[in-house]
Design a protein around this motif. Structure first.
Motif, mmCIF file in Angstrom:
data_model
loop_
_atom_site.group_PDB
_atom_site.id
_atom_site.type_symbol
_atom_site.label_atom_id
_atom_site.label_comp_id
_atom_site.label_asym_id
_atom_site.label_seq_id
_atom_site.Cartn_x
_atom_site.Cartn_y
_atom_site.Cartn_z
ATOM 1 N N LEU A 281 0.804 -1.228 0.000
ATOM 2 C CA LEU A 281 0.000 0.000 0.000
ATOM 3 C C LEU A 281 0.835 1.275 0.000
ATOM 4 N N HIS B 111 3.350 2.078 -1.858
ATOM 5 C CA HIS B 111 3.948 2.447 -3.144
ATOM 6 C C HIS B 111 3.580 3.901 -3.445
ATOM 7 N N LYS C 119 2.902 5.683 -5.980
ATOM 8 C CA LYS C 119 1.810 5.996 -6.912
ATOM 9 C C LYS C 119 0.441 5.850 -6.262
ATOM 10 N N ARG C 120 0.364 5.137 -5.147
ATOM 11 C CA ARG C 120 -0.920 4.967 -4.473
ATOM 12 C C ARG C 120 -1.254 6.167 -3.587
ATOM 13 N N TYR D 195 -0.662 6.773 -0.253
ATOM 14 C CA TYR D 195 -1.104 6.541 1.119
ATOM 15 C C TYR D 195 0.074 6.659 2.082
ATOM 16 N N ILE E 121 -5.500 -3.893 -2.810
ATOM 17 C CA ILE E 121 -5.308 -2.563 -3.409
ATOM 18 C C ILE E 121 -6.645 -2.004 -3.890
ATOM 19 N N ASN F 100 -8.445 1.288 -2.391
ATOM 20 C CA ASN F 100 -8.737 2.385 -3.319
ATOM 21 C C ASN F 100 -10.222 2.755 -3.301
#
Length: 133
Positions: A24, A26, A28-29, A31, A117, A121
């Motif tokens: 989680l 990463h 690009k996510r 968070y 994921i 999201n």
């Protein structure tokens, strides 16, 4: 969004919760991840960080606290936190109890990376729609 959504992950299995946190976190996510292996510490982290999303294991290797207890504490502190729970057991009473405290979604162990994921999201989308952040 200016600030990243905060996610608290709880599992008594260090390697599993660390893997969830890594997945989680990463960039690009977007968070900010906190994780704990102990339910009492998870509640303390929740009090300190006030995460938007919680990913909680139901069955912890601790006779004094389980994921439902953590969920109850989270709800008493912040009704708006979106909670996702997972377990390898499918006990109807446990699921019923968790639903009483407004669980957003249940995942079955072993948790599939893409399902995790996708669920987090979707929780983030719900928070954005509410304008909670």
């Amino acid at each position: 969004m200016n600030n990243p959504l905060k996610v608290l992950c709880l599992d008594d299995e260090e390697t599993l919760v660390a893997g969830i946190a890594t997945t989680l976190s990463h960039p690009k996510r977007g968070y900010k991840i906190f994780y704990e292996t102990n339910g009492h510490k998870a509640i303390e982290t929740f009090k300190k960080e006030n995460p938007d999303i919680c990913v909680l294991d139901i069955n912890l290797n601790d006779a004094s606290i389980n994921g439902i207890d953590v969920l109850k504490a989270v709800r008493s502190l912040n009704q708006d936190a979106v909670c996702i729970m997972y377990t390898k057991m499918s006990e109807d009473e446990t699921v019923k109890q968790a639903n009483e405290f407004g669980v957003f979604h249940f995942l079955a162990k072993p948790v599939k990376r893409e399902e995790l994921i996708d669920t987090v999201n979707k929780a983030a989308e719900l928070i954005k729609k509410r304008g909670v952040q």
